[in-house]
Write a protein that holds these residues in place. Structure first.
Motif, mmCIF file in Angstrom:
data_model
loop_
_atom_site.group_PDB
_atom_site.id
_atom_site.type_symbol
_atom_site.label_atom_id
_atom_site.label_comp_id
_atom_site.label_asym_id
_atom_site.label_seq_id
_atom_site.Cartn_x
_atom_site.Cartn_y
_atom_site.Cartn_z
ATOM 1 N N GLY A 242 2.465 6.026 4.262
ATOM 2 C CA GLY A 242 1.847 6.060 5.574
ATOM 3 C C GLY A 242 2.708 5.312 6.569
ATOM 4 N N PRO A 243 2.144 4.931 7.703
ATOM 5 C CA PRO A 243 2.908 4.195 8.718
ATOM 6 C C PRO A 243 3.516 2.914 8.148
ATOM 7 N N HIS A 244 4.739 2.611 8.563
ATOM 8 C CA HIS A 244 5.430 1.380 8.163
ATOM 9 C C HIS A 244 5.598 1.288 6.652
ATOM 10 N N GLY A 245 5.652 2.430 5.969
ATOM 11 C CA GLY A 245 5.834 2.427 4.524
ATOM 12 C C GLY A 245 4.600 2.063 3.734
ATOM 13 N N LEU A 246 3.425 2.082 4.348
ATOM 14 C CA LEU A 246 2.184 1.741 3.653
ATOM 15 C C LEU A 246 1.976 2.684 2.469
ATOM 16 N N PRO A 247 1.770 2.152 1.256
ATOM 17 C CA PRO A 247 1.520 3.028 0.110
ATOM 18 C C PRO A 247 0.180 3.754 0.250
ATOM 19 N N LEU A 248 0.210 5.064 0.103
ATOM 20 C CA LEU A 248 -1.001 5.876 0.111
ATOM 21 C C LEU A 248 -1.175 6.482 -1.272
ATOM 22 N N ARG A 249 -2.392 6.374 -1.806
ATOM 23 C CA ARG A 249 -2.704 6.906 -3.131
ATOM 24 C C ARG A 249 -4.029 7.644 -3.049
ATOM 25 N N TRP A 273 -3.244 6.385 14.251
ATOM 26 C CA TRP A 273 -4.135 6.453 15.410
ATOM 27 C C TRP A 273 -4.990 5.189 15.493
ATOM 28 N N LEU A 274 -5.559 4.761 14.356
ATOM 29 C CA LEU A 274 -6.406 3.569 14.367
ATOM 30 C C LEU A 274 -5.599 2.296 14.585
ATOM 31 N N GLU A 275 -4.400 2.224 14.029
ATOM 32 C CA GLU A 275 -3.563 1.056 14.289
ATOM 33 C C GLU A 275 -3.270 0.916 15.775
ATOM 34 N N ASN A 276 -3.111 2.020 16.460
ATOM 35 C CA ASN A 276 -2.878 1.990 17.898
ATOM 36 C C ASN A 276 -4.091 1.474 18.658
ATOM 37 N N LYS A 277 -5.275 1.636 18.072
ATOM 38 C CA LYS A 277 -6.508 1.195 18.732
ATOM 39 C C LYS A 277 -6.834 -0.264 18.430
ATOM 40 N N VAL A 278 -6.683 -0.676 17.158
ATOM 41 C CA VAL A 278 -7.214 -1.992 16.767
ATOM 42 C C VAL A 278 -6.212 -2.898 16.072
ATOM 43 N N GLY A 279 -5.025 -2.422 15.755
ATOM 44 C CA GLY A 279 -4.052 -3.288 15.116
ATOM 45 C C GLY A 279 -3.710 -2.847 13.711
ATOM 46 N N PRO A 280 -2.856 -3.595 13.030
ATOM 47 C CA PRO A 280 -2.316 -3.177 11.732
ATOM 48 C C PRO A 280 -3.399 -2.931 10.691
ATOM 49 N N TYR A 281 -3.152 -1.928 9.840
ATOM 50 C CA TYR A 281 -4.038 -1.679 8.713
ATOM 51 C C TYR A 281 -4.132 -2.952 7.878
ATOM 52 N N PRO A 282 -5.336 -3.367 7.459
ATOM 53 C CA PRO A 282 -5.503 -4.718 6.913
ATOM 54 C C PRO A 282 -5.276 -4.903 5.418
ATOM 55 N N PHE A 283 -4.996 -3.824 4.666
ATOM 56 C CA PHE A 283 -4.930 -3.966 3.212
ATOM 57 C C PHE A 283 -3.594 -3.497 2.643
ATOM 58 N N GLU A 284 -3.497 -3.578 1.307
ATOM 59 C CA GLU A 284 -2.257 -3.319 0.603
ATOM 60 C C GLU A 284 -1.965 -1.841 0.392
ATOM 61 N N ARG A 285 -2.996 -0.992 0.466
ATOM 62 C CA ARG A 285 -2.806 0.445 0.302
ATOM 63 C C ARG A 285 -4.069 1.143 0.785
ATOM 64 N N TYR A 286 -4.009 2.494 0.859
ATOM 65 C CA TYR A 286 -5.207 3.252 1.189
ATOM 66 C C TYR A 286 -5.125 4.604 0.503
ATOM 67 N N GLY A 287 -6.272 5.243 0.397
ATOM 68 C CA GLY A 287 -6.317 6.591 -0.150
ATOM 69 C C GLY A 287 -7.736 7.088 -0.259
ATOM 70 N N LEU A 288 -7.852 8.353 -0.628
ATOM 71 C CA LEU A 288 -9.145 9.004 -0.804
ATOM 72 C C LEU A 288 -9.402 9.226 -2.287
ATOM 73 N N LEU A 289 -10.614 8.939 -2.714
ATOM 74 C CA LEU A 289 -11.096 9.291 -4.042
ATOM 75 C C LEU A 289 -12.079 10.437 -3.840
ATOM 76 N N ILE A 290 -11.699 11.621 -4.276
ATOM 77 C CA ILE A 290 -12.524 12.818 -4.072
ATOM 78 C C ILE A 290 -13.082 13.235 -5.430
ATOM 79 N N VAL A 291 -14.398 13.340 -5.500
ATOM 80 C CA VAL A 291 -15.049 13.591 -6.787
ATOM 81 C C VAL A 291 -15.919 14.840 -6.718
ATOM 82 N N ARG A 292 -16.058 15.458 -7.885
ATOM 83 C CA ARG A 292 -17.001 16.566 -8.035
ATOM 84 C C ARG A 292 -18.363 15.972 -8.410
ATOM 85 N N ALA A 293 -19.140 15.678 -7.388
ATOM 86 C CA ALA A 293 -20.471 15.092 -7.580
ATOM 87 C C ALA A 293 -21.268 15.320 -6.310
#
Length: 498
Positions: A242-249, A273-293
């Motif tokens: 992601g932005p600035h080399g942020l690991p996305l999983r 887009w959100l970093e432009n609104k409120v500042g740097p993403y606050p954690f070490e990584r981000y991603g979506l967990l998509i489940v069949r449920a």
């Protein structure tokens, strides 16, 4: 769902999620009775028995062994590292679904018993104020709830995931189950070969055996118990930047990897887009967990937001709507996860902000003036929401047997309406400074509505207490700054025709 419905009513996370989290029966086998075994709690106005006084948790170490079926209990070991804030002869943990086999405190066996939804532990030696606590509980973690009382584990088509909001982490593991006591987490998951296990945070090792594999993950930032996530399934894990080399999983059902790939590519732009609104993403990584449920909700579990697969594949959901929900859960990484509510009455700070940025994203991505239209519609319903659910910062308690029912429109669009009024009152530049200052000042901690009110007044350079008294605590909706012609009614809205 029609746009007119979504504009004023939160997606059924929100409706059907009222089925989540309720008091549940539990079989706890006590080593021997503990004296003075009474349920405790920190006195949260909405959940009085959640959390426990007398200690501050610094870290959790969780180990789960999955038996290869999602209708059988997992073998588990929970270690709680804490410090006593007062002398303790007994220690209470929230835990309400599973069998406790043994408890050790600081390396010595301890007596334990069960009362209400508490596990009451009597250490062999009382713990002095300031003393270290290392509590190890060997237990089971049951993914099958009593009928009509869901919460904690979510059974998917191919395994399990977690949904612990608001009060359901203690249905999975013993803990101090309140967002005011955030802690670091290490999570170990052992599953038969052929399964993939993921959890919050960063990978910290994989150990393979003849028939099973153990994965370990560690958070780099403190986390509330309600935000813990563990997924076990026949999953594909995709990695990108992601932005600035942020690991996305992202973690998706292996059979759906190609179909979901176009949606997963949108995350990097949404973060920017959100970093432009409120500042740097606050954690070490981000991603979506998509489940069949079929959960009826999405959930902002820290660094790995939970989504239903059908949200991305059902033609009935417009693309702008799906993206808006992606942004909603992403916004929570700042508002709700990094800055957690200090009490559950502060929930509007989570949901109001996430709804605000969800709506703003739709407006800016579709180039239509949808924000004002949505806020006018919300204003029209605001008195009704306050009458039925309470003011945004003083919500009514949950319905009996439906603890998740605090997630009402008054904290979603009602909370966003407060932010819209505030922006109208202090102007866009001051509002944007406030938002950035809020997430920077309270990063990795919890904060209250009063904290937000004080920071807003300081940012605006004037006392806003009268403004907030009406907008956050009043039973009637105040006039909207700049839109004095807007009207609100306590009359129930007409039913939506389908």
């Amino acid at each position: 769902m029609p746009q007119t419905t979504r504009s004023v009513i939160p997606r059924a996370r929100r409706a059907r999620a009222a089925l989540l989290a309720s008091a549940v029966s539990v079989c706890l086998i006590a080593a021997s009775p503990a004296t003075s075994a009474v349920p405790q709690g920190i006195g949260d106005r909405l959940f009085p028995t959640l959390g426990n006084p007398g200690y501050d948790v610094g870290a959790y170490d969780l180990s789960f062994t999955y038996p290869g079926r999602n209708d059988k209990p997992l073998t588990a070991v929970t270690t709680v590292l804490a410090r006593a804030t007062e002398p303790l002869e007994h220690v209470n943990l929230d835990f309400a679904r599973g069998t406790v086999r043994s408890v050790d405190v600081n390396g010595a066996p301890a007596d334990f018993t069960r009362t209400g939804e508490d596990l009451v532990i009597t250490p062999a030696v009382p713990v002095p104020e300031g003393g270290a606590l290392r509590i190890t509980v060997r237990h089971t973690s049951d993914p099958v709830p009593p009928k009509g009382k869901d919460g904690g584990w979510v059974r998917t088509d191919d395994g399990l995931a977690m949904a612990n909001q608001a009060d359901a982490a203690h249905l999975v593991f013993p803990c101090n189950d309140h967002p005011s006591d955030k802690a670091m987490f290490t999570i170990h998951v052992t599953a038969p070969n052929g399964y993939t296990a993921v959890a919050n945070g960063l990978p910290a090792g994989v150990r393979r055996a003849a028939r099973s594999t153990t994965w370990t993950y560690r958070t780099a930032h403190p986390m509330a118990t309600e935000l813990a996530q563990v997924s076990i399934g026949r999953s594909a894990v995709t990695r990108h930047e992601g932005p600035h080399g942020l690991p996305l999983r992202d973690v998706v059902p292996a059979k759906d990897r190609e179909a979901l790939a176009p949606w997963l590519k949108k995350t990097s732009g949404q973060i920017a887009w959100l970093e432009n609104k409120v500042g740097p993403y606050p954690f070490e990584r981000y991603g979506l967990l998509i489940v069949r449920a079929k959960t009826g909700f999405e959930l902002e579990t820290q660094t790995l937001s939970l989504f239903e697969k059908r949200l991305f594949t059902e033609p009935a959901y417009p693309k702008w709507y799906v993206e808006s929900l992606m942004v909603h859960e992403l916004s929570h990484q700042w508002f709700g996860d990094s800055v957690s509510p200090h009490t559950w009455s502060d929930l509007w700070l989570n949901e109001g902000h996430a709804t605000w940025y969800e709506a703003l994203y739709v407006q800016e991505s579709t180039h239509r003036p949808t924000m004002e239209k949505r806020m006018k519609a919300a204003y029209g319903l605001s008195d009704y929401w306050r009458a039925t659910g309470g003011p945004p910062a003083a919500p009514k308690g949950p319905k009996p047997g439906q603890k998740i029912s605090i997630f009402r429109p008054n904290v979603y669009d009602g909370g966003a309406l407060v932010l819209y009024a505030l922006r109208q009152e202090i102007g866009a530049p001051a509002f944007e400074r406030l938002e950035r200052a809020w997430v920077a000042l309270h990063r990795d901690s919890s904060a209250t509505t009063a904290d937000f009110e004080r920071l807003a007044s300081r940012t605006a350079g004037r006392d806003l207490s009268a403004f907030f008294q009406g907008w956050l605590h009043g039973t009637k909706t105040p006039p909207m700054p700049g839109h004095r012609d807007w009207k609100s009614s306590a009359t129930p809205p007409p039913p939506v025709r389908r």
